[in-house]
Design a protein around this motif. Structure first.
Motif, short mmCIF file in Angstrom:
data_model
loop_
_atom_site.label_atom_id
_atom_site.label_comp_id
_atom_site.label_asym_id
_atom_site.label_seq_id
_atom_site.Cartn_x
_atom_site.Cartn_y
_atom_site.Cartn_z
N HIS A 47 12.44 27.53 89.83
CA HIS A 47 13.00 26.18 89.71
C HIS A 47 12.38 25.44 88.51
N THR A 240 13.09 22.04 96.44
CA THR A 240 13.68 22.79 95.32
C THR A 240 14.86 22.03 94.70
N THR A 241 15.63 21.33 95.52
CA THR A 241 16.73 20.54 94.97
C THR A 241 16.16 19.46 94.04
N ASP A 244 14.89 20.97 90.79
CA ASP A 244 16.00 21.31 89.88
C ASP A 244 16.45 20.07 89.11
N GLU A 248 15.09 18.92 84.80
CA GLU A 248 16.09 18.80 83.74
C GLU A 248 15.68 17.75 82.72
#
Ligand code: ZN
Length: 274
Positions: A47, A240-241, A244, A248
């Motif tokens: 991730h 993990t979401t 992510d 970014e």
């Protein structure tokens, strides 16, 4: 600030340089949690978090000196060489119960951490002995710890003074990061989950979801991961979401790197104002 270079497009320069930071710390790394920690570090990398601060316990729950485990030490050295940071995390981690404890002490050390606040009310001498011993053991194993983070972030004032005198460069608490060399404090509340039972997990998911939204524009986002988070699907899914999304727009880094950046900013400001 003087000169044309310093005054041209300052806002643009600030915006392009100031990509937010993301520090993920993995707590309670020890021979007993090694396999789980290894899996977590791999998952974090999937991730996009390829470096983190690893909070290593010198003698987790008095099960034996971590640095005597050669394979464990080799693994940590490889991680350090790959850019991860080794941080001293308490000494034994657990805090023995005392007689005649105040209600506050009971609430904090038993309800909040289930007896893991080793440095919650430790005195100066004991704290200095434990941190200095940890530092020597880690150094003898070829590791380079720069930071000290108390179990559950519970660090008495005396304990903080001892960490500074034991030449630790920084510490963190639940709500801030403290540079022990410059005495600068940076407010930043860490995301952290409590996986102990079902209602705490439910509350944790709601709280951390809301906190992550509140922190969206802060320069630093901190996430403290515990090995047990990985064993609870709903918590790991949210982590993990979140990673992510955060990775970014933010640079994952260690606390040590983050502190180094703050110090160089101060230096640059000083030389600009000269
Ligand atoms: Zn811990």
């Amino acid at each position: 600030m003087t000169g044309t270079a310093a005054t041209s497009f300052p806002l643009f320069a600030a915006a392009s340089q100031e990509k937010g930071a993301l520090v993920v710390s993995l707590h309670d790394v020890a021979p007993a949690t090694r396999h789980l920690s290894e899996r977590i570090i791999k998952e974090l990398a999937r991730h996009r978090v390829r470096v983190c601060s690893l909070l290593v316990v010198p003698d987790y729950h008095r099960t034996g000196a971590s640095m005597n485990d050669r394979e464990f030490v080799r693994w940590l050295r490889d991680l350090e060489a790959a850019g991860h940071e080794i941080v001293i995390h308490g000494y034994y981690h657990a805090r023995p119960r005392r007689e005649n404890e105040s209600l506050r002490a009971k609430l904090i050390t038993r309800s909040y951490t289930r007896g893991e606040g080793e440095f919650f009310d430790i005195d100066y001498d004991e704290a200095l002995t434990r941190i200095a011993r940890a530092r020597e053991e880690f150094a003898a194993a070829g590791l380079k710890p720069r930071g000290f983070i108390a179990p559950a972030w519970l660090l008495s004032r005396e304990g903080e003074r001892a960490a500074r005198d034991a030449e630790m460069e920084y510490t963190t608490r639940l709500t801030r990061v403290c540079d022990l060399r410059t005495a600068q404090e940076f407010k930043s509340r860490s995301l952290v989950y409590s996986a102990r039972n079902a209602w705490r997990r439910t509350a944790s998911l709601a709280w951390n979801g809301a906190l992550a939204r509140m922190l969206a524009n802060s320069p630093l986002i901190r996430l403290g991961v515990h090995p047990s988070d990985f064993e609870h699907g709903e918590i790991w899914q949210q982590i993990t979401t979140l990673l992510d999304q955060l990775s970014e727009t933010r640079t994952p880094m260690t606390y040590c790197d983050w502190i180094a950046e703050r110090r160089s900013e101060v230096k640059n400001q000083e030389s600009e104002s000269e």
